[in-house]
Scaffold this active site. Sequence first.
Site, PDB file in Angstrom:
ATOM      1  N   GLN A   1      34.381  28.179  46.648  1.00 45.71           N
ATOM      2  CA  GLN A   1      35.707  27.826  46.111  1.00 45.71           C
ATOM      3  C   GLN A   1      36.861  28.488  47.176  1.00 45.71           C
ATOM      4  OE1 GLN A   1      37.976  29.738  42.971  1.00 45.71           O
ATOM      5  NE2 GLN A   1      37.590  27.952  42.059  1.00 45.71           N
TER       6      GLN A   1
ATOM      7  N   CYS B   1      44.071  30.201  39.929  1.00 39.78           N
ATOM      8  CA  CYS B   1      44.235  31.836  39.853  1.00 39.78           C
ATOM      9  C   CYS B   1      45.540  32.344  39.492  1.00 39.78           C
ATOM     10  CB  CYS B   1      43.749  32.310  41.413  1.00 39.78           C
ATOM     11  SG  CYS B   1      43.627  34.207  41.242  1.00 39.78           S
TER      12      CYS B   1
ATOM     13  N   ASP C   1      37.247  30.853  27.074  1.00 40.37           N
ATOM     14  CA  ASP C   1      36.911  31.469  25.608  1.00 40.37           C
ATOM     15  C   ASP C   1      35.387  30.849  25.175  1.00 40.37           C
ATOM     16  OD1 ASP C   1      39.135  32.356  25.461  1.00 40.37           O
ATOM     17  OD2 ASP C   1      40.079  31.180  23.958  1.00 40.37           O
TER      18      ASP C   1
END
Length: 325
Positions: A71, A101, A205
């Site tokens: 990445q 980010c 999550d």
Amino acid sequence: MKIGTIDFGKEPLFLAPMEDVTNKVFRQLCKSYGADLVYTEFVSADALIREIDKTIKKIDIGEDERPIGIQLYGKDIDTMVEAARIAEEVNPDLIDINFGCPVKKIATKGAGAGLLRDIPKMIAITQAVVKAVNKPVTVKTRLGWDESSKNIIEIAERLQDVGIQALTIHGRTRAQMYSGEADWTLIGKVKNNPRISIPIIGNGDVTDPLKAKYFFNNFGVDALMIGRGAIGRPWIFREIKHFLNTGELLPDLSIPEHVELIRDFVHKSIDWLGERRGILHSRRHLAITFKGLDNFRPIKIKMLQAENIQELEAVFNEIKVRWNN
């Protein structure tokens, strides 16, 4: 589900790229527990071009990690293109671009999630990288910059149009950072958009098997990406896969099993990084891995303050004795 020619099968689970977390040792551990795709830590395009030793080490990948993605993040088209070509030389299975980010030192300088405020430049960078390399190019991003600019549906369409082969969406805006709950509704809308034909990977999550099954069943994503839920718990991939396949929850690891796993991780981190850096790298995992044990705080402090492997071994042995039930 496929990215390029890589077939991941049904309901694959990916390890998210995380700075100071997804180094070689942790990637290998997560692969051993069933992660279908792993990523390097964030790789600065500028630092890669300048051949900074720490950055070069980040793209040291092994055959036992495949499939693996590198990445990249950066704000300049030419720099990103050059970095992508350098990354391609070490033969990853894909190259991922970080447009998600949220940390200040990256986003406010126009890289990572900062490009959510300049969509034309985001698209231009992506298009240039796609044209520059032969590996599949994917993107990871967020819903938008803030609550008033959740433009991920438009972004997804435009990224697909310039040739990316998969898109990972973290269900928060940059303004949210990691607070609040991820909004999977918008992720589902992207997946169900008739204009979208590339795989959509949901992120945010994914912390237990029940949530994983819920996200797959209710939002139709092609894969799930697990980030913070894997820190200190690399076996989460095995737990989720077992539940998806059988509908049964695996029992928790015993304390001795837990200790031996983290001990092995620390020793391998030391072998890879040296004693001091290996212990420092392990602390983020150590802070979480024994969460839930009664009256654990004093032992946790002692564990996080350990300066060498001998001190850590003494703490591990104490944990095994005190919580071995």
